[in-house]
Design a protein around this motif. Structure first.
Motif, PDB file in Angstrom:
ATOM      1  N   ALA A 175       0.806  -1.233   0.000  1.00 52.34           N
ATOM      2  CA  ALA A 175       0.000   0.000   0.000  1.00 52.34           C
ATOM      3  C   ALA A 175       0.838   1.282   0.000  1.00 52.34           C
ATOM      4  CB  ALA A 175      -0.964   0.006   1.182  1.00 52.34           C
ATOM      5  N   THR A 176       2.072   1.200  -0.514  1.00 48.72           N
ATOM      6  CA  THR A 176       2.883   2.420  -0.624  1.00 48.72           C
ATOM      7  C   THR A 176       2.717   3.100  -1.987  1.00 48.72           C
ATOM      8  OG1 THR A 176       4.801   1.108  -1.337  1.00 48.72           O
ATOM      9  CG2 THR A 176       4.646   1.644   1.010  1.00 48.72           C
ATOM     10  N   GLY A 177       2.120   2.393  -2.951  1.00 48.57           N
ATOM     11  CA  GLY A 177       1.900   2.977  -4.268  1.00 48.57           C
ATOM     12  C   GLY A 177       2.796   2.425  -5.355  1.00 48.57           C
ATOM     13  N   LYS A 178       3.382   1.261  -5.113  1.00 50.93           N
ATOM     14  CA  LYS A 178       4.279   0.648  -6.089  1.00 50.93           C
ATOM     15  C   LYS A 178       3.580   0.369  -7.419  1.00 50.93           C
ATOM     16  CE  LYS A 178       5.308  -3.510  -5.201  1.00 50.93           C
ATOM     17  NZ  LYS A 178       4.475  -4.093  -6.285  1.00 50.93           N
ATOM     18  N   SER A 179       2.356  -0.109  -7.351  1.00 50.98           N
ATOM     19  CA  SER A 179       1.613  -0.426  -8.577  1.00 50.98           C
ATOM     20  C   SER A 179       1.349   0.828  -9.415  1.00 50.98           C
ATOM     21  CB  SER A 179       0.288  -1.111  -8.241  1.00 50.98           C
ATOM     22  OG  SER A 179       0.511  -2.353  -7.605  1.00 50.98           O
ATOM     23  N   THR A 180       1.076   1.942  -8.733  1.00 46.60           N
ATOM     24  CA  THR A 180       0.859   3.205  -9.447  1.00 46.60           C
ATOM     25  C   THR A 180       2.120   3.638 -10.162  1.00 46.60           C
ATOM     26  OG1 THR A 180      -0.754   3.843  -7.764  1.00 46.60           O
ATOM     27  CG2 THR A 180       0.051   5.587  -9.218  1.00 46.60           C
ATOM     28  N   VAL A 181       3.256   3.505  -9.494  1.00 47.80           N
ATOM     29  CA  VAL A 181       4.541   3.816 -10.123  1.00 47.80           C
ATOM     30  C   VAL A 181       4.759   2.909 -11.332  1.00 47.80           C
ATOM     31  CG1 VAL A 181       7.052   3.741  -9.810  1.00 47.80           C
ATOM     32  CG2 VAL A 181       5.600   4.714  -8.027  1.00 47.80           C
ATOM     33  N   GLY A 182       4.429   1.630 -11.183  1.00 46.24           N
ATOM     34  CA  GLY A 182       4.565   0.698 -12.297  1.00 46.24           C
ATOM     35  C   GLY A 182       3.721   1.103 -13.489  1.00 46.24           C
ATOM     36  N   ASN A 183       2.513   1.573 -13.239  1.00 50.97           N
ATOM     37  CA  ASN A 183       1.639   2.008 -14.332  1.00 50.97           C
ATOM     38  C   ASN A 183       2.216   3.224 -15.056  1.00 50.97           C
ATOM     39  OD1 ASN A 183      -0.262  -0.004 -13.823  1.00 50.97           O
ATOM     40  ND2 ASN A 183      -1.434   1.264 -12.411  1.00 50.97           N
ATOM     41  N   GLU A 234       0.347  13.858  -9.016  1.00 53.42           N
ATOM     42  CA  GLU A 234       1.208  14.627  -9.913  1.00 53.42           C
ATOM     43  C   GLU A 234       2.652  14.618  -9.420  1.00 53.42           C
ATOM     44  OE1 GLU A 234       2.135  16.651 -13.308  1.00 53.42           O
ATOM     45  OE2 GLU A 234       0.245  15.704 -12.742  1.00 53.42           O
ATOM     46  N   ASP A 235       2.833  14.757  -8.106  1.00 55.93           N
ATOM     47  CA  ASP A 235       4.173  14.714  -7.529  1.00 55.93           C
ATOM     48  C   ASP A 235       4.789  13.334  -7.741  1.00 55.93           C
ATOM     49  OD1 ASP A 235       6.419  15.636  -5.885  1.00 55.93           O
ATOM     50  OD2 ASP A 235       5.626  14.259  -4.369  1.00 55.93           O
ATOM     51  N   LEU A 236       3.989  12.289  -7.556  1.00 58.81           N
ATOM     52  CA  LEU A 236       4.469  10.922  -7.776  1.00 58.81           C
ATOM     53  C   LEU A 236       4.879  10.729  -9.224  1.00 58.81           C
ATOM     54  CD1 LEU A 236       4.811   8.019  -6.599  1.00 58.81           C
ATOM     55  CD2 LEU A 236       2.482   7.567  -7.396  1.00 58.81           C
ATOM     56  N   ILE A 262       9.014  10.037 -13.456  1.00 60.03           N
ATOM     57  CA  ILE A 262       9.545  10.451 -14.764  1.00 60.03           C
ATOM     58  C   ILE A 262      11.024  10.811 -14.646  1.00 60.03           C
ATOM     59  CG2 ILE A 262       9.415  12.246 -16.543  1.00 60.03           C
ATOM     60  CD1 ILE A 262       6.370  12.220 -16.151  1.00 60.03           C
ATOM     61  N   ARG A 263      11.409  11.443 -13.537  1.00 56.66           N
ATOM     62  CA  ARG A 263      12.829  11.770 -13.345  1.00 56.66           C
ATOM     63  C   ARG A 263      13.675  10.496 -13.290  1.00 56.66           C
ATOM     64  NH1 ARG A 263      10.809  16.100 -10.037  1.00 56.66           N
ATOM     65  NH2 ARG A 263      10.961  14.836  -8.136  1.00 56.66           N
ATOM     66  N   VAL A 264      13.162   9.476 -12.624  1.00 60.53           N
ATOM     67  CA  VAL A 264      13.878   8.195 -12.562  1.00 60.53           C
ATOM     68  C   VAL A 264      13.955   7.564 -13.950  1.00 60.53           C
ATOM     69  CG1 VAL A 264      13.824   5.839 -11.643  1.00 60.53           C
ATOM     70  CG2 VAL A 264      13.278   7.784 -10.151  1.00 60.53           C
ATOM     71  N   ILE A 265      12.847   7.594 -14.669  1.00 54.13           N
ATOM     72  CA  ILE A 265      12.813   7.037 -16.020  1.00 54.13           C
ATOM     73  C   ILE A 265      13.849   7.725 -16.909  1.00 54.13           C
ATOM     74  CG2 ILE A 265      11.424   6.888 -18.136  1.00 54.13           C
ATOM     75  CD1 ILE A 265       8.970   6.500 -16.315  1.00 54.13           C
ATOM     76  N   ASN A 266      13.947   9.040 -16.820  1.00 53.27           N
ATOM     77  CA  ASN A 266      14.903   9.785 -17.645  1.00 53.27           C
ATOM     78  C   ASN A 266      16.344   9.366 -17.356  1.00 53.27           C
ATOM     79  OD1 ASN A 266      12.862  11.224 -18.898  1.00 53.27           O
ATOM     80  ND2 ASN A 266      12.976  12.957 -17.493  1.00 53.27           N
ATOM     81  N   VAL A 267      16.652   9.138 -16.083  1.00 53.31           N
ATOM     82  CA  VAL A 267      18.006   8.703 -15.728  1.00 53.31           C
ATOM     83  C   VAL A 267      18.285   7.318 -16.310  1.00 53.31           C
ATOM     84  CG1 VAL A 267      19.539   8.064 -13.824  1.00 53.31           C
ATOM     85  CG2 VAL A 267      18.093  10.095 -13.629  1.00 53.31           C
ATOM     86  N   LEU A 268      17.326   6.401 -16.170  1.00 54.67           N
ATOM     87  CA  LEU A 268      17.514   5.045 -16.676  1.00 54.67           C
ATOM     88  C   LEU A 268      17.646   5.028 -18.196  1.00 54.67           C
ATOM     89  CD1 LEU A 268      14.918   3.164 -14.428  1.00 54.67           C
ATOM     90  CD2 LEU A 268      17.404   3.054 -14.249  1.00 54.67           C
ATOM     91  N   GLN A 269      16.842   5.828 -18.870  1.00 56.82           N
ATOM     92  CA  GLN A 269      16.888   5.849 -20.335  1.00 56.82           C
ATOM     93  C   GLN A 269      18.167   6.485 -20.875  1.00 56.82           C
ATOM     94  OE1 GLN A 269      13.103   7.756 -21.228  1.00 56.82           O
ATOM     95  NE2 GLN A 269      12.160   5.791 -21.714  1.00 56.82           N
TER      96      GLN A 269
END
Length: 233
Positions: free
Chosen positions: A11-19, A183-185, A190-197
């Motif tokens: 219930a921390t929101g991992k699934s939302t991050v995954g989406n 929106e903050d999440l 997106i910042r993490v995605i940009n680093v990985l990409q």
């Protein structure tokens, strides 16, 4: 191709991050989905669970009743260990097979959604980077009660059964804090995605793999020549 682990407490929101990650065209390999695949009727893990836990953890149409099984293993450490020994190897094999298929399709990396990444420790060393999703403990408790209909006592027991968030945070390469707005999440993710990409690590891996197979082919070629020359003598 490299692997990125995605984990976090219940219930921390991992699934939302995954989406959000999926929205950006990045493959997600979900351990929960893999777990459902390996216990489908007739599969080896299905037979082992039936032998160990009996027919009472199955529905009338022979599907595994995850709710009933969950109640059994949550209150019995030994039963939980047995179930893990039955399913975990098959789950990881299924996830690795899916990752291999994504590799063949040219993806630079995939994200593996592993709720118990740190608790089991079996896949930790294979992750190039690890994303941990956390939130305020009171918010976590409230979300879990609302989502699952648990009483406060039961929700606290479910949270306490997992590794504390602080320990997971210590092992994170990327930390996503989900106590604020969606929106903050999204912005954090997106910042993490940009680093990985932006990483070139997948090219290093591909070069190493290509070099290995090239050396292997050269070795086979010279062995064939050596064998051919000896057969002529």
């Amino acid at each position: 191709m490299f692997l990125v682990g995605l984990t976090g407490g219940i219930a921390t929101g991992k699934s939302t991050v995954g989406n959000i990650i999926r929205e950006h065209g990045i493959p997600i390999i979900d351990a929960d989905i893999a777990a459902r695949i390996v216990v489908e009727p007739g599969k080896p893990a299905w037979h082992k669970i039936r032998k160990e836990f009996g027919d009472e953890v199955f529905t009338d149409d022979k599907q595994l009743d995850r709710t009933k099984l969950g109640e059994i293993i949550f209150n019995n450490v030994e039963k939980r260990r047995i179930l893990n020994s039955i399913t975990h190897t098959d789950i990881y094999k299924e996830m690795c097979w899916q990752a291999f298929k994504y590799c063949l399709r040219g993806y630079p990396f995939v994200v593996m959604d592993l709720p118990l990444l740190f608790e089991t420790g079996n896949m930790t060393n294979y992750m190039h980077k690890i994303i941990v999703v956390v939130c305020d403990e009171e918010i976590q408790l409230e979300r879990l009660m609302k989502r699952s209909g648990y009483s406060e006592t039961k929700a606290k027991l479910r949270i306490a059964a997992q590794m504390p968030q602080e320990q997971k945070m210590e092992q994170a390469n990327f930390l996503i804090e989900n106590s604020g707005s969606l929106e903050d999440l999204r912005n954090q993710t997106i910042r993490v995605i940009n680093v990985l990409q932006s990483s070139n690590y997948h090219w290093k891996l591909r070069f190493m793999i290509a070099s290995f197979f090239l050396i292997l082919l050269i070795g086979i070629y010279f062995l064939k020549i050596l064998f051919f020359n000896r057969s002529k003598e």
